[in-house]
Design a protein around this motif. Structure first.
Motif, PDB file in Angstrom:
ATOM      1  N   ALA A 171       0.830  -1.208   0.000  1.00 28.89           N
ATOM      2  CA  ALA A 171       0.000   0.000   0.000  1.00 28.89           C
ATOM      3  C   ALA A 171       0.866   1.261   0.000  1.00 28.89           C
ATOM      4  O   ALA A 171       0.594   2.213  -0.747  1.00 28.89           O
ATOM      5  N   ASP A 172       1.921   1.275   0.822  1.00 27.81           N
ATOM      6  CA  ASP A 172       2.816   2.441   0.868  1.00 27.81           C
ATOM      7  C   ASP A 172       3.455   2.691  -0.484  1.00 27.81           C
ATOM      8  O   ASP A 172       3.539   3.823  -0.939  1.00 27.81           O
ATOM      9  N   ARG A 173       3.916   1.634  -1.117  1.00 28.31           N
ATOM     10  CA  ARG A 173       4.603   1.792  -2.399  1.00 28.31           C
ATOM     11  C   ARG A 173       3.646   2.185  -3.524  1.00 28.31           C
ATOM     12  O   ARG A 173       4.032   2.923  -4.429  1.00 28.31           O
ATOM     13  N   LEU A 174       2.424   1.723  -3.471  1.00 26.87           N
ATOM     14  CA  LEU A 174       1.449   2.087  -4.502  1.00 26.87           C
ATOM     15  C   LEU A 174       0.991   3.539  -4.345  1.00 26.87           C
ATOM     16  O   LEU A 174       0.574   4.167  -5.316  1.00 26.87           O
ATOM     17  N   LYS A 175       1.083   4.085  -3.133  1.00 26.06           N
ATOM     18  CA  LYS A 175       0.693   5.478  -2.883  1.00 26.06           C
ATOM     19  C   LYS A 175       1.734   6.473  -3.363  1.00 26.06           C
ATOM     20  O   LYS A 175       1.438   7.656  -3.481  1.00 26.06           O
ATOM     21  N   GLU A 176       2.949   6.014  -3.633  1.00 30.76           N
ATOM     22  CA  GLU A 176       4.043   6.925  -3.957  1.00 30.76           C
ATOM     23  C   GLU A 176       3.793   7.741  -5.221  1.00 30.76           C
ATOM     24  O   GLU A 176       4.211   8.881  -5.311  1.00 30.76           O
ATOM     25  N   LYS A 177       3.140   7.141  -6.217  1.00 34.04           N
ATOM     26  CA  LYS A 177       2.903   7.853  -7.479  1.00 34.04           C
ATOM     27  C   LYS A 177       1.779   7.158  -8.237  1.00 34.04           C
ATOM     28  O   LYS A 177       1.442   6.018  -7.958  1.00 34.04           O
ATOM     29  N   SER A 178       1.244   7.862  -9.220  1.00 30.56           N
ATOM     30  CA  SER A 178       0.252   7.254 -10.100  1.00 30.56           C
ATOM     31  C   SER A 178       0.967   6.290 -11.032  1.00 30.56           C
ATOM     32  O   SER A 178       2.097   6.555 -11.459  1.00 30.56           O
ATOM     33  N   MET A 179       0.322   5.164 -11.338  1.00 26.18           N
ATOM     34  CA  MET A 179       0.943   4.189 -12.225  1.00 26.18           C
ATOM     35  C   MET A 179      -0.118   3.396 -12.959  1.00 26.18           C
ATOM     36  O   MET A 179      -1.268   3.360 -12.546  1.00 26.18           O
ATOM     37  N   GLU A 180       0.303   2.801 -14.037  1.00 24.85           N
ATOM     38  CA  GLU A 180      -0.569   1.929 -14.816  1.00 24.85           C
ATOM     39  C   GLU A 180      -0.704   0.588 -14.095  1.00 24.85           C
ATOM     40  O   GLU A 180       0.106   0.249 -13.218  1.00 24.85           O
ATOM     41  N   LEU A 181      -1.708  -0.182 -14.491  1.00 28.60           N
ATOM     42  CA  LEU A 181      -1.972  -1.458 -13.851  1.00 28.60           C
ATOM     43  C   LEU A 181      -0.770  -2.392 -13.908  1.00 28.60           C
ATOM     44  O   LEU A 181      -0.416  -3.011 -12.906  1.00 28.60           O
ATOM     45  N   ASP A 182      -0.107  -2.474 -15.063  1.00 29.74           N
ATOM     46  CA  ASP A 182       1.037  -3.382 -15.174  1.00 29.74           C
ATOM     47  C   ASP A 182       2.172  -2.969 -14.240  1.00 29.74           C
ATOM     48  O   ASP A 182       2.847  -3.814 -13.656  1.00 29.74           O
ATOM     49  N   GLU A 183       2.363  -1.660 -14.040  1.00 34.24           N
ATOM     50  CA  GLU A 183       3.379  -1.182 -13.100  1.00 34.24           C
ATOM     51  C   GLU A 183       3.000  -1.541 -11.662  1.00 34.24           C
ATOM     52  O   GLU A 183       3.846  -1.974 -10.881  1.00 34.24           O
ATOM     53  N   ALA A 184       1.717  -1.355 -11.329  1.00 29.75           N
ATOM     54  CA  ALA A 184       1.241  -1.670  -9.982  1.00 29.75           C
ATOM     55  C   ALA A 184       1.401  -3.157  -9.680  1.00 29.75           C
ATOM     56  O   ALA A 184       1.833  -3.533  -8.584  1.00 29.75           O
ATOM     57  N   LEU A 185       1.081  -3.994 -10.657  1.00 25.61           N
ATOM     58  CA  LEU A 185       1.238  -5.436 -10.458  1.00 25.61           C
ATOM     59  C   LEU A 185       2.703  -5.802 -10.259  1.00 25.61           C
ATOM     60  O   LEU A 185       3.025  -6.678  -9.451  1.00 25.61           O
ATOM     61  N   GLN A 186       3.596  -5.114 -10.960  1.00 26.28           N
ATOM     62  CA  GLN A 186       5.028  -5.375 -10.781  1.00 26.28           C
ATOM     63  C   GLN A 186       5.488  -4.954  -9.390  1.00 26.28           C
ATOM     64  O   GLN A 186       6.282  -5.642  -8.761  1.00 26.28           O
ATOM     65  N   VAL A 187       4.965  -3.843  -8.880  1.00 25.15           N
ATOM     66  CA  VAL A 187       5.282  -3.406  -7.510  1.00 25.15           C
ATOM     67  C   VAL A 187       4.837  -4.472  -6.515  1.00 25.15           C
ATOM     68  O   VAL A 187       5.576  -4.819  -5.588  1.00 25.15           O
ATOM     69  N   ILE A 188       3.642  -5.008  -6.717  1.00 25.55           N
ATOM     70  CA  ILE A 188       3.122  -6.049  -5.815  1.00 25.55           C
ATOM     71  C   ILE A 188       4.009  -7.285  -5.879  1.00 25.55           C
ATOM     72  O   ILE A 188       4.391  -7.844  -4.836  1.00 25.55           O
ATOM     73  N   ARG A 189       4.373  -7.710  -7.090  1.00 21.89           N
ATOM     74  CA  ARG A 189       5.245  -8.891  -7.237  1.00 21.89           C
ATOM     75  C   ARG A 189       6.607  -8.656  -6.594  1.00 21.89           C
ATOM     76  O   ARG A 189       7.114  -9.508  -5.858  1.00 21.89           O
ATOM     77  N   ASP A 190       7.205  -7.504  -6.863  1.00 24.32           N
ATOM     78  CA  ASP A 190       8.535  -7.197  -6.331  1.00 24.32           C
ATOM     79  C   ASP A 190       8.519  -7.129  -4.803  1.00 24.32           C
ATOM     80  O   ASP A 190       9.423  -7.634  -4.140  1.00 24.32           O
ATOM     81  N   THR A 191       7.497  -6.500  -4.249  1.00 24.26           N
ATOM     82  CA  THR A 191       7.383  -6.379  -2.795  1.00 24.26           C
ATOM     83  C   THR A 191       7.183  -7.749  -2.156  1.00 24.26           C
ATOM     84  O   THR A 191       7.814  -8.065  -1.146  1.00 24.26           O
ATOM     85  N   THR A 192       6.320  -8.554  -2.752  1.00 25.65           N
ATOM     86  CA  THR A 192       6.089  -9.910  -2.242  1.00 25.65           C
ATOM     87  C   THR A 192       7.383 -10.715  -2.264  1.00 25.65           C
ATOM     88  O   THR A 192       7.731 -11.389  -1.290  1.00 25.65           O
ATOM     89  N   ARG A 193       8.128 -10.605  -3.344  1.00 27.64           N
ATOM     90  CA  ARG A 193       9.404 -11.321  -3.466  1.00 27.64           C
ATOM     91  C   ARG A 193      10.403 -10.824  -2.417  1.00 27.64           C
ATOM     92  O   ARG A 193      11.101 -11.607  -1.778  1.00 27.64           O
ATOM     93  N   GLU A 194      10.479  -9.513  -2.224  1.00 34.27           N
ATOM     94  CA  GLU A 194      11.406  -8.935  -1.243  1.00 34.27           C
ATOM     95  C   GLU A 194      11.115  -9.449   0.169  1.00 34.27           C
ATOM     96  O   GLU A 194      12.027  -9.847   0.905  1.00 34.27           O
ATOM     97  N   ILE A 195       9.839  -9.463   0.535  1.00 34.30           N
ATOM     98  CA  ILE A 195       9.467  -9.918   1.875  1.00 34.30           C
ATOM     99  C   ILE A 195       9.669 -11.421   2.001  1.00 34.30           C
ATOM    100  O   ILE A 195      10.179 -11.901   3.018  1.00 34.30           O
ATOM    101  N   THR A 196       9.322 -12.165   0.972  1.00 35.02           N
ATOM    102  CA  THR A 196       9.529 -13.620   0.989  1.00 35.02           C
ATOM    103  C   THR A 196      11.004 -13.951   1.136  1.00 35.02           C
ATOM    104  O   THR A 196      11.381 -14.812   1.930  1.00 35.02           O
TER     105      THR A 196
END
Length: 89
Positions: A56-81
């Motif tokens: 949620a914090d990272r998605l609030k940083e700036k406006s982005m397209e859906l594909d960018e948002a999905l990449q943020v979710i994937r990258d964040t999930t991978r980082e935490i995992t």
């Protein structure tokens, strides 16, 4: 206190854990102050809440397209995992 990622910490307590955020503030005695994000019954819940909060914090940083948002979710999930490797067998 368990450092998770960035400025997020898990504090063990008598009911489980508290997910906290270090915003760099100190009290009048010079002790660090932490903002409470949420209370969790076990460590797995801490990781789930951490992922939701960081995404949620990272998605609030700036406006982005859906594909960018999905990449943020994937990258964040991978980082935490990756940070939690070895916690679960």
């Amino acid at each position: 206190m368990i450092h998770l990622i960035e400025n997020y910490y898990a504090l063990p307590n008598n009911m489980g854990f508290t997910l906290t955020l270090d915003k760099g503030r100190k009290d009048k005695n010079g002790e660090k102050l932490y903002d409470t994000i949420g209370y969790c019954g076990n460590f797995e819940e801490v990781v789930y809440l951490l992922k939701r909060r960081v995404v949620a914090d990272r998605l609030k940083e700036k406006s982005m397209e859906l594909d960018e948002a999905l990449q943020v979710i994937r990258d964040t999930t991978r980082e935490i995992t990756d940070a939690m490797k070895g916690v679960w067998v």
